[in-house]
Scaffold this motif. Structure first.
Motif, short mmCIF file in Angstrom:
data_model
loop_
_atom_site.label_atom_id
_atom_site.label_comp_id
_atom_site.label_asym_id
_atom_site.label_seq_id
_atom_site.Cartn_x
_atom_site.Cartn_y
_atom_site.Cartn_z
N ASN A 109 0.82 -1.21 0.00
CA ASN A 109 0.00 0.00 0.00
C ASN A 109 0.86 1.26 0.00
N SER A 110 2.19 1.09 0.03
CA SER A 110 3.10 2.23 0.14
C SER A 110 4.33 2.00 -0.72
N VAL A 111 5.07 3.10 -0.93
CA VAL A 111 6.33 3.02 -1.66
C VAL A 111 7.25 4.12 -1.12
N ARG A 112 8.49 3.75 -0.84
CA ARG A 112 9.48 4.75 -0.44
C ARG A 112 10.32 5.09 -1.65
N LYS A 113 10.17 6.30 -2.17
CA LYS A 113 10.97 6.76 -3.31
C LYS A 113 12.32 7.19 -2.76
N HIS A 114 13.32 6.35 -3.02
CA HIS A 114 14.59 6.42 -2.31
C HIS A 114 15.59 7.37 -2.98
N ILE A 115 15.87 8.47 -2.30
CA ILE A 115 16.84 9.51 -2.64
C ILE A 115 16.89 9.83 -4.14
N LYS A 116 15.70 9.95 -4.71
CA LYS A 116 15.52 10.41 -6.09
C LYS A 116 14.14 11.07 -6.16
N VAL A 117 13.98 12.06 -7.00
CA VAL A 117 12.67 12.67 -7.23
C VAL A 117 12.26 12.38 -8.67
N GLU A 118 11.08 11.80 -8.83
CA GLU A 118 10.62 11.38 -10.15
C GLU A 118 9.90 12.52 -10.88
N PRO A 119 9.69 12.36 -12.19
CA PRO A 119 8.87 13.33 -12.93
C PRO A 119 7.41 13.28 -12.49
N ASP A 120 6.67 14.31 -12.86
CA ASP A 120 5.27 14.43 -12.44
C ASP A 120 4.44 13.20 -12.80
N ARG A 121 4.73 12.58 -13.94
CA ARG A 121 3.93 11.43 -14.36
C ARG A 121 4.02 10.29 -13.34
N TRP A 122 5.15 10.11 -12.69
CA TRP A 122 5.27 9.04 -11.68
C TRP A 122 4.30 9.33 -10.53
N PHE A 123 4.27 10.58 -10.08
CA PHE A 123 3.35 10.93 -8.99
C PHE A 123 1.90 10.81 -9.43
N TYR A 124 1.62 11.12 -10.70
CA TYR A 124 0.27 10.92 -11.22
C TYR A 124 -0.14 9.45 -11.09
N TRP A 125 0.77 8.55 -11.47
CA TRP A 125 0.42 7.12 -11.37
C TRP A 125 0.26 6.70 -9.92
N ALA A 126 1.09 7.21 -9.03
CA ALA A 126 0.94 6.89 -7.60
C ALA A 126 -0.40 7.41 -7.07
N ASP A 127 -0.77 8.63 -7.48
CA ASP A 127 -2.06 9.21 -7.09
C ASP A 127 -3.22 8.36 -7.62
N LYS A 128 -3.11 7.97 -8.88
CA LYS A 128 -4.21 7.26 -9.56
C LYS A 128 -4.36 5.82 -9.07
N LEU A 129 -3.21 5.16 -8.83
CA LEU A 129 -3.26 3.75 -8.42
C LEU A 129 -3.53 3.60 -6.93
N GLY A 130 -3.11 4.59 -6.14
CA GLY A 130 -3.35 4.54 -4.70
C GLY A 130 -2.20 3.93 -3.93
N LEU A 131 -1.08 4.64 -3.86
CA LEU A 131 0.06 4.22 -3.06
C LEU A 131 0.48 5.38 -2.16
N LEU A 132 0.83 5.07 -0.91
CA LEU A 132 1.27 6.07 0.05
C LEU A 132 2.77 6.25 -0.11
N VAL A 133 3.18 7.44 -0.54
CA VAL A 133 4.57 7.68 -0.93
C VAL A 133 5.36 8.31 0.21
N TRP A 134 6.49 7.68 0.56
CA TRP A 134 7.50 8.30 1.40
C TRP A 134 8.49 8.92 0.42
N GLN A 135 8.59 10.22 0.35
CA GLN A 135 9.46 10.88 -0.62
C GLN A 135 10.75 11.35 0.05
N ASP A 136 11.86 10.73 -0.36
CA ASP A 136 13.18 11.11 0.16
C ASP A 136 13.69 12.37 -0.53
N MET A 137 14.41 13.18 0.21
CA MET A 137 15.26 14.20 -0.39
C MET A 137 16.55 13.53 -0.84
N PRO A 138 16.95 13.68 -2.12
CA PRO A 138 18.22 13.09 -2.58
C PRO A 138 19.39 13.59 -1.74
#
Length: 541
Positions: free
Chosen positions: A305-334
């Protein structure tokens, strides 16, 4: 869209831009210069990109309209020239930037665009930029760099008064959503309209400079089980913007005396993988939007139900898919390079890039946590930086340092986070205020012949015949920590990366290692039980 074939050349420090000069090599934008897909496949500290473009006549630039040139991300420092005129410069490898190039246009159809890039990666030359896992000498847990233009470049005609972005903030408790238009002068008429499907559910007008608060009478809450998104239309003068938002809340609150992560007023256990966002052919850049979505879809198929985006920031489309699919994102600062103490300039740059990351992605309902540092990598002023992130975004959780075992705790933020390999661990001395999580664990290594790199690294090797059993056994250890106050766990990792073999998928995404149905059932059972106010099987004192 200006993606495609550009001219390319290595550069030297102090060189003037090659205005009017053809460059000898070709590069495919937006793939990092080191990547196979770029066509270059080598690192350059300094480089020139060059191409020409034409502006469609029906855009009527100059007739009340301006022309914006947008960059999704360029790693790390860039200067941009149109027809020999410098239109902008930027530092930051993970955030977007825009230049108004209207005044640099010349009569006629053909316009020249040149981008100069400097990216020292981890070279010890005093710059010390946020690099995440990139290294000039990749091995083990460090990977090939992703220098240069690595996200989309595009032209956009805009009204003189236009919103360059929207900040959308849900307020579930008060059944409203706040919409702020950014990048436009105060006093311009603005109207925001929210839709549930085709049904209009809220509308409000006002003037820019003051946020609009739209009442959502009976909000349908966004969650991993129901990732419902409202559509949003905003008029700013003659400008039109479309978007979406999710109604959800996230907090840490005590439940039966234990700090718990709370989604939409109810406890939630955050079961995630470590997702590093590297690709064998594109490095930081996925080869396609379908590929970008695939890793997130596999998270859902396996019951995370979650994903930790590890020390990278993705393009907006990645966040769109996370929003649309339903995943709780832990967003790291690189992170900056491990083992180097950042100087004053490097610290200021780190915090500028962190603020850009937070500002640009503040409207994604999927993001529930900002992770300000990872372990001891480039770490400084832990408590103050976490407090600064919380001040920039008080609506989300802040994890001041993922991996308390490798550094002193700053005492701030909402989360206490321990790393353990291969068995999960939680902080041994909880403070009774912050929620506990196992921020990294696992690392079960399995090389799949024909789908693994020759140089191999893993935390523990596993027999293919027992891989799923071993994974579920480690998940049982996560379950045992729930009774000790554990609120979440991050398995390392979703895919193999270069020499690392601990992915649930191979690096090329062609082989899924575990039995998906068994893993999904185990994850769903853990999330269900561990998200109860009183966890089954746990005794209370």
């Amino acid at each position: 869209n200006l993606n495609g074939s550009w001219q390319f050349a290595a550069a030297e420090e102090g060189e003037k831009p090659p205005v009017g000069k053809d460059l000898k090599e070709k590069i495919l934008v937006p793939y990092p210069v080191e990547s196979q897909l770029s066509g270059i496949e080598r690192h350059e500290d300094r480089m020139w990109y060059r191409r020409t473009f034409t502006v469609p006549e029906n855009w009527r630039i100059g007739d009340g309209k301006r022309l914006n040139l947008n960059f999704g991300a360029v790693d790390w420092q860039s200067e941009v020239y149109v027809n020999g005129r410098k239109v902008t410069e930027h530092k930051g490898g993970y955030d977007k930037f825009t230049a108004d190039v209207t005044e640099a246009l010349k009569p006629g159809r053909t316009q020249e665009l040149i981008v100069g890039v400097y990216d020292p990666t981890d070279a010890d030359n005093g710059a010390n930029p946020p690099v995440g896992k990139q290294r000039l000498d990749p091995s083990g847990i460090w990977y090939t760099p992703s220098s240069g233009i690595w996200q989309t470049v595009w032209l956009e005609p805009v009204a003189a008064d236009h919103a360059d972005s929207l900040k959308i903030t849900p307020d579930v408790a008060n059944k409203q959503v706040t919409v702020e238009t950014r990048g436009v002068r105060d006093g311009v008429p603005v109207t925001a309209t929210a839709y549930e499907g085709k049904k209009k559910v809220a509308e409000l007008s006002g003037r820019t400079g003051k946020p609009l608060k739209l009442k959502i009478t009976d909000p349908r809450l966004w969650s991993p089980d129901d990732p419902f998104l409202y559509d949003l239309r905003v008029r700013v003068g003659s400008d039109r913007v479309t978007g979406y938002f999710g109604m959800r809340s996230i907090a840490v609150e005590k439940v039966n005396g234990t700090p718990r992560t709370i989604l939409n007023g109810k406890p939630v256990f955050l079961m995630a993988t470590l997702d590093q966002g590297f690709w064998p052919d594109g490095l930081h850049t996925a080869p396609s939007d379908e590929a970008l979505a695939y890793d997130l879809k596999m998270h859902k198929e396996m019951g995370f139900n979650s994903v930790r985006k590890h020390i990278k920031v993705e393009p907006d489309r990645w966040f769109y898919w996370a929003d649309k699919l339903g995943l709780l994102v832990w967003q790291d600062m690189p992170s900056m390079e491990a083992g180097r103490t950042p100087d004053t300039a490097a610290r200021a740059q780190y915090e500028r890039e962190m603020k850009q990351m937070i500002d640009e992605h503040a409207s994604s309902p999927s993001i529930v946590m900002w992770v300000t540092f990872n372990e001891g990598w480039g770490q400084y002023d832990i408590g103050r930086v976490a407090e600064q992130a919380k001040a920039w975004d008080p609506t989300r959780l802040v994890n001041n340092m993922s991996g308390l075992n490798l550094g002193a705790d700053g005492g701030t933020g909402d989360i206490m986070d321990e790393h353990g390999y291969p068995s999960p661990a939680i902080p041994p001395r909880p403070d009774g205020r912050r929620a506990l999580v196992a921020g990294e664990y696992g690392g079960l290594g399995l090389a799949v012949p024909g789908h693994a790199w020759s140089v191999q690294q893993s935390y523990v090797d596993v027999d293919p015949a027992t891989y799923t059993d071993d994974y579920i056994a480690k998940l049982g250890e996560v379950r045992s920590l729930v009774c000790k106050g554990n609120n979440g766990a991050v398995y390392t990792q979703i895919t193999d990366v270069e020499g690392e073999l601990n992915g649930l998928l191979t690096y090329d995404r062609k082989v899924v290692k575990p039995d998906v149905k068994r893993v999904k059932a185990a994850h769903e059972a853990l999330i269900r039980d561990a998200s109860q106010p009183t966890v089954p099987g746990c005794t209370t004192s």
